[in-house]
Design an enzyme around this catalytic site. Structure first.
Site, PDB file in Angstrom:
ATOM      1  N   LYS A   1      10.250   3.021   3.451  1.00 16.57           N
ATOM      2  CA  LYS A   1      10.236   4.503   3.350  1.00 16.57           C
ATOM      3  C   LYS A   1      10.659   5.164   1.846  1.00 16.57           C
ATOM      4  CE  LYS A   1       8.998   6.516   5.688  1.00 16.57           C
ATOM      5  NZ  LYS A   1       9.631   7.280   7.605  1.00 16.57           N
TER       6      LYS A   1
ATOM      7  N   CYS B   1      14.546  44.890 -13.271  1.00 15.46           N
ATOM      8  CA  CYS B   1      15.758  45.997 -14.247  1.00 15.46           C
ATOM      9  C   CYS B   1      14.982  46.232 -16.089  1.00 15.46           C
ATOM     10  CB  CYS B   1      17.398  45.239 -14.584  1.00 15.46           C
ATOM     11  SG  CYS B   1      18.096  45.644 -15.683  1.00 15.46           S
TER      12      CYS B   1
ATOM     13  N   CYS C   1      20.215  46.647 -10.247  1.00 16.44           N
ATOM     14  CA  CYS C   1      20.519  45.733 -11.698  1.00 16.44           C
ATOM     15  C   CYS C   1      22.041  44.960 -11.041  1.00 16.44           C
ATOM     16  CB  CYS C   1      20.224  45.595 -12.544  1.00 16.44           C
ATOM     17  SG  CYS C   1      21.091  44.073 -13.478  1.00 16.44           S
TER      18      CYS C   1
ATOM     19  N   CYS D   1      24.347  45.337 -14.789  1.00 16.45           N
ATOM     20  CA  CYS D   1      24.161  46.447 -15.110  1.00 16.45           C
ATOM     21  C   CYS D   1      24.238  47.874 -14.754  1.00 16.45           C
ATOM     22  CB  CYS D   1      23.235  46.824 -16.778  1.00 16.45           C
ATOM     23  SG  CYS D   1      21.657  47.032 -16.158  1.00 16.45           S
TER      24      CYS D   1
ATOM     25  N   CYS E   1      20.602  46.033 -20.972  1.00 14.22           N
ATOM     26  CA  CYS E   1      21.313  44.798 -19.352  1.00 14.22           C
ATOM     27  C   CYS E   1      21.974  44.062 -20.503  1.00 14.22           C
ATOM     28  CB  CYS E   1      20.002  44.399 -18.349  1.00 14.22           C
ATOM     29  SG  CYS E   1      20.933  43.130 -17.275  1.00 14.22           S
TER      30      CYS E   1
ATOM     31  N   TYR F   1      -7.019   2.450   5.559  1.00 12.16           N
ATOM     32  CA  TYR F   1      -6.524   1.215   4.842  1.00 12.16           C
ATOM     33  C   TYR F   1      -6.810   0.099   6.492  1.00 12.16           C
ATOM     34  CZ  TYR F   1      -3.743   4.042   8.602  1.00 12.16           C
ATOM     35  OH  TYR F   1      -3.528   4.423  10.387  1.00 12.16           O
TER      36      TYR F   1
ATOM     37  N   LYS G   1       2.576   4.248   1.566  1.00 14.08           N
ATOM     38  CA  LYS G   1       2.400   5.064   3.233  1.00 14.08           C
ATOM     39  C   LYS G   1       1.669   6.718   3.270  1.00 14.08           C
ATOM     40  CE  LYS G   1       4.340   5.128   7.552  1.00 14.08           C
ATOM     41  NZ  LYS G   1       4.410   6.202   8.193  1.00 14.08           N
TER      42      LYS G   1
ATOM     43  N   ASP H   1       1.122  10.161   4.138  1.00 10.05           N
ATOM     44  CA  ASP H   1       2.017  11.410   5.164  1.00 10.05           C
ATOM     45  C   ASP H   1       0.963  12.356   5.471  1.00 10.05           C
ATOM     46  OD1 ASP H   1       3.776  12.390   6.882  1.00 10.05           O
ATOM     47  OD2 ASP H   1       5.100  13.422   5.096  1.00 10.05           O
TER      48      ASP H   1
ATOM     49  N   GLU I   1       1.063  -1.352  -0.058  1.00 11.30           N
ATOM     50  CA  GLU I   1       0.128   0.161  -0.322  1.00 11.30           C
ATOM     51  C   GLU I   1       0.529   1.116   0.124  1.00 11.30           C
ATOM     52  OE1 GLU I   1      -2.403  -0.002   3.954  1.00 11.30           O
ATOM     53  OE2 GLU I   1      -2.725  -2.220   3.131  1.00 11.30           O
TER      54      GLU I   1
HETATM   55  S1  IVH Z   1      -1.213   0.530   9.052  1.00  6.82           S
HETATM   56  C1  IVH Z   1      -0.301  -1.599  11.630  1.00  6.82           C
HETATM   57  N1  IVH Z   1      -1.328   1.855   6.799  1.00  6.82           N
HETATM   58  O1  IVH Z   1       1.815   5.084   9.539  1.00  6.82           O
HETATM   59  C2  IVH Z   1      -0.164  -0.212  12.069  1.00  6.82           C
HETATM   60  N2  IVH Z   1      -0.448   2.453   8.157  1.00  6.82           N
HETATM   61  O2  IVH Z   1       3.871   4.858  11.185  1.00  6.82           O
HETATM   62  C3  IVH Z   1      -0.352   0.559  11.098  1.00  6.82           C
HETATM   63  N3  IVH Z   1       0.738   5.063   7.731  1.00  6.82           N
HETATM   64  O3  IVH Z   1       0.151   5.613  12.721  1.00  6.82           O
HETATM   65  C4  IVH Z   1      -1.666   1.421  10.743  1.00  6.82           C
HETATM   66  N4  IVH Z   1      -0.408   4.342   5.413  1.00  6.82           N
HETATM   67  O4  IVH Z   1      -0.672   7.031  10.534  1.00  6.82           O
HETATM   68  C5  IVH Z   1      -0.941   1.718   8.064  1.00  6.82           C
HETATM   69  N5  IVH Z   1      -1.231   1.930   4.515  1.00  6.82           N
HETATM   70  C6  IVH Z   1      -1.157   2.512   5.731  1.00  6.82           C
HETATM   71  C7  IVH Z   1      -0.472   3.731   6.366  1.00  6.82           C
HETATM   72  C8  IVH Z   1      -0.286   4.216   8.300  1.00  6.82           C
HETATM   73  C9  IVH Z   1       0.274   5.537   6.583  1.00  6.82           C
HETATM   74  C10 IVH Z   1       0.158   6.028   8.913  1.00  6.82           C
HETATM   75  C11 IVH Z   1      -0.511   5.598  10.019  1.00  6.82           C
HETATM   76  C12 IVH Z   1       0.098   4.961  11.824  1.00  6.82           C
HETATM   77  C13 IVH Z   1       1.848   5.451  10.845  1.00  6.82           C
HETATM   78  C14 IVH Z   1       2.653   4.124  11.395  1.00  6.82           C
END
Ligand code: IVH
Length: 677
Positions: free
Chosen positions: A316, A428, A410, A413, A433, A225, A117, A119, A115
């Site tokens: 990551k 300018c 400038c 020039c 120039c 998720y 991740k 932010d 999946e």
């Molecule tokens: S699973 C297993 N799935 O990452 C429990 N977390 O560092 C963790 N996060 O607090 C949750 N995308 O806020 C999961 N596809 C994803 C995620 C995800 C972002 C975040 C979530 C969690 C943190 C853990």
């Protein structure tokens, strides 16, 4: 007759319809009715609820607007702790994790779900009898803050679900799209408020507003998720994570569409690599991928150490941000005379390259972020774009930092610098120039313009210094003898330069228009103009009104085009180009080259930004060969946007309208699938 009963029935029917359309619009990205029709439904429901206040329910879609301020947030105890994730940073660490999992499962085969991740911020959502009843932040993992009222304003959270268990919890991430983040920061800049550093901070700030009416305006979104705990209901809880995600999707939750099941490490690595290159084109920020063991039974067997499950890990992406010292602020003279401040940095590695300079855009950018010389600053380099300074690290100020002031003259020039009212940039205004002239020439010879190879930086500078070239058209009159007289040029390279100059006379009209360096006319606009006017004569004769009928051209761009062609000096340059034999008209249109195999029939493409692997015309041809159509502006009919590096506003528009967005890698992959790459 009792009025209340029909009102109750109508309100229920309206809620049902509105919830249905909400789901189509926000979760599936595919609305069936217009915004106006949707508003009318909502308006009718609001009116009914105002007349019969006892009909108002907390799950009514009218409640998404937000409630008056709460004193503070209550506390919610999580029935299952909200865990965090272990991290891995390269494929070796991933392999070590995989091996450990395999060992703990004693060699039993296991599948993985990959999946994105996100932010953002983790939230827990509890549904009772199909109604969203409690929403909480992660907090310390055991107890979080009750942000139910705020989460009710998040449109991708269904307030009602049908057919699920009696009570259950889902977990997901609240995020702000990159586009919303930009919008909020622009708004804050206008109001003189400190800017948010990234979408994550901004999402956190928005979710923790005491006044949920403010949250409602922020445009937060959610991606679910995981399924948490389940109570009641007939069906057994799904046996795999994958199945629970499918179940959640069918209940109306928004689940990330880019999931993948993997059985081997290579498949996980391929998923990672794919999204590493495609992440810039995602509407939200992803800082890696999450890999999870699919079977719930195996998850339980693997268990948790501390707060991290052994059955999942975050792989990551290399960080695209770093901190370093801002040593000095320099000034670059742009091709139109703008004085552009840039940061000179203590070299630092960001996203795999060493960065020692970054753009600071303009005076306001520096002032708004309170960036000072000597500061520790956050540098970001996302995708192909020029490194940016996000802002200073205030906690590391020593007091020895210096505020920056734009120079009064400038640096090239010495002409007095000026900031015209309403403009962000100092300029300018001396058209003679030398720095400006050099930039103009450099632009003229560049790849997206006349593409004169060998006439880049050094050669060009030598020609300017020797007085051979004062305006761009002069390059066509430079002789072999003059070139040979330039110190660094040998016989062979002189010939190469002459050949490149001669070849450039046949450049497509769009590139010639781009080469002119008209204010506010980039490659994309140039292409639109070439398509419409088909010759420079026609373009230069067009009035502002006519220019504005070209897609994406507004009054400001139209005015600068008209002003360009009114200018005597520019007219003289055009005349010189004509005399030099540069083609100033489009080639006759070629018959559309379509192939017998038309998998993209019915698709409407638009291209934006620069593709690294092929010219724009080439990309268009391949699309047409597969039966697709190519347009110049994004409309509701657009089905696909191909976004190269430094995409224009079309990208945002396409996202707004729900078109599929492909970055270059995705486009190439799609072409490859049909044998066109
Ligand atoms: S699973 C297993 N799935 O990452 C429990 N977390 O560092 C963790 N996060 O607090 C949750 N995308 O806020 C999961 N596809 C994803 C995620 C995800 C972002 C975040 C979530 C969690 C943190 C853990």
């Amino acid at each position: 007759m009792n009025e209340r009963e029909p009102a109750r029935q109508r309100a229920a029917a309206l809620r049902e319809q509105i919830n249905y359309h909400n789901h189509r619009y926000y979760v599936l990205d595919s609305p069936e009715i217009s915004d106006a029709e949707y508003d009318a439904l909502l308006q009718e429901l609001r009116a009914l609820e105002a007349r019969f206040p006892d009909l108002l329910t907390p799950d009514s879609p009218t409640q998404r607007v937000g409630a008056p301020p709460a004193e503070a947030f209550g506390t919610v105890e999580h029935r299952l702790p909200m865990l965090s994730l272990s991290n891995v940073f390269d494929n070796q660490e991933l392999a070590a994790w995989h091996k450990r999992v395999g060992g703990l499962l004693e060699g039993a085969p296991f599948d993985l779900v990959c999946e994105h991740k996100f932010d953002g911020l983790a939230v827990s959502l509890v549904y009772q009898d199909g109604v969203f009843s409690v929403g909480a932040t992660r907090g310390d993992g055991y107890r979080g803050e009750d942000v139910t009222a705020n989460l009710r304003t998040v449109r991708t959270i269904p307030l009602q679900v049908k057919g699920g268990p009696r009570r259950f919890e889902v977990r997901g991430e609240v995020i702000l799209s990159k586009a919303q983040f930009e919008r909020i920061n622009q708004e804050r800049a206008r109001q003189g408020m400190p800017l948010y550093a990234n979408p994550r901070n901004s999402a956190a700030g928005s979710l923790r507003q005491l006044d949920s009416r403010i949250t409602a305006q922020r445009g937060l979104e959610v991606y679910i998720y995981a399924l948490g705990w389940v109570e009641g209901g007939d069906a057994p809880a799904p046996a795999t994570h994958w199945e629970s995600l499918q179940l959640l999707k069918s209940l109306g939750f928004r689940v990330n569409p880019h999931l993948a099941l993997a059985t081997t490490l290579d498949e996980v690595e391929a998923y990672y690599q794919e999204w590493l290159s495609r992440r810039v084109a995602l509407p939200y920020q992803a800082d890696g991928i999450v890999v999870k063991v699919n079977s719930r039974a195996q998850q339980e067997r693997l268990g948790v150490v501390g707060r991290e499950p052994r059955w999942a890990t975050a792989y990551k992406f290399p960080s695209d941000q770093a901190t370093t010292r801002l040593l000095e602020i320099g000034i670059n003279v742009g091709r139109t005379g703008t004085l552009n401040p840039y940061a000179i940095l203590e070299p630092v590695r960001v996203g795999g390259v060493t960065v020692s300079q970054a753009t600071l855009h303009n005076e306001d950018y520096i002032v708004e972020r309170d960036i000072r010389i000597g500061d520790w600053v956050i540098v970001q380099r996302a995708g192909e774009v020029i490194p940016q300074i996000i802002g200073p690290v205030l906690g590391r100020r020593t007091g020895g930092e210096r505020r920056f002031q734009m120079p009064a003259a400038c640096p090239s020039c010495g002409h007095p610098a000026l900031r015209p009212p309403g403009e962000a940039a100092w300029s300018c205004l001396n058209s003679a120039c030398p720095a400006q002239q050099f930039r103009k020439l450099e632009h003229f010879a560049s790849k997206g313009a006349m593409d004169i190879k060998g006439v880049g930086g050094a050669t060009l500078e030598a020609m300017v210094r020797a007085g051979l070239v004062k305006d761009p058209a002069d390059v066509y009159f430079v002789t072999r003898e003059q070139l040979l007289a330039l110190e660094r040029l040998a016989d062979k390279s002189a010939q190469n330069v002459l050949d490149a100059i001669a070849r450039s006379k046949e450049r497509p009209l769009a590139n010639v228009i781009a080469a002119l360096g008209i204010l506010n006319v980039g490659e994309e606009t140039a292409r639109d103009l070439a398509e419409r006017f088909r010759s420079l004569d026609a373009l230069s004769a067009a009035g502002e009104e006519e220019l504005q009928t070209v897609p994406n051209i507004g009054p400001k761009v139209a005015a600068s085009i008209a002003a360009f062609f009114r200018d005597e000096g520019n007219r003289a340059v055009l005349e010189k180009l004509r005399q030099a034999g540069v083609r100033l008209a489009a080639e006759p249109a070629a018959a559309p080259a379509t192939g017998p195999f038309q998998p993209w029939k019915g698709y409407q493409f638009v291209l934006t930004g620069t593709l690294a692997s092929m010219a724009r015309g080439e990309a268009e041809q391949r699309i047409r060969r597969l039966g697709g159509a190519v347009g110049s502006s994004v409309t509701r009919k657009t089905t696909h946007l191909v976004a190269g590096a430094a995409p224009g506003s079309k990208l945002e528009r396409a996202r707004e309208l729900g078109a599929t967005v492909w970055d270059e890698a995705a486009f190439l992959a799609a072409l490859r699938q049909h044998g066109q790459a």
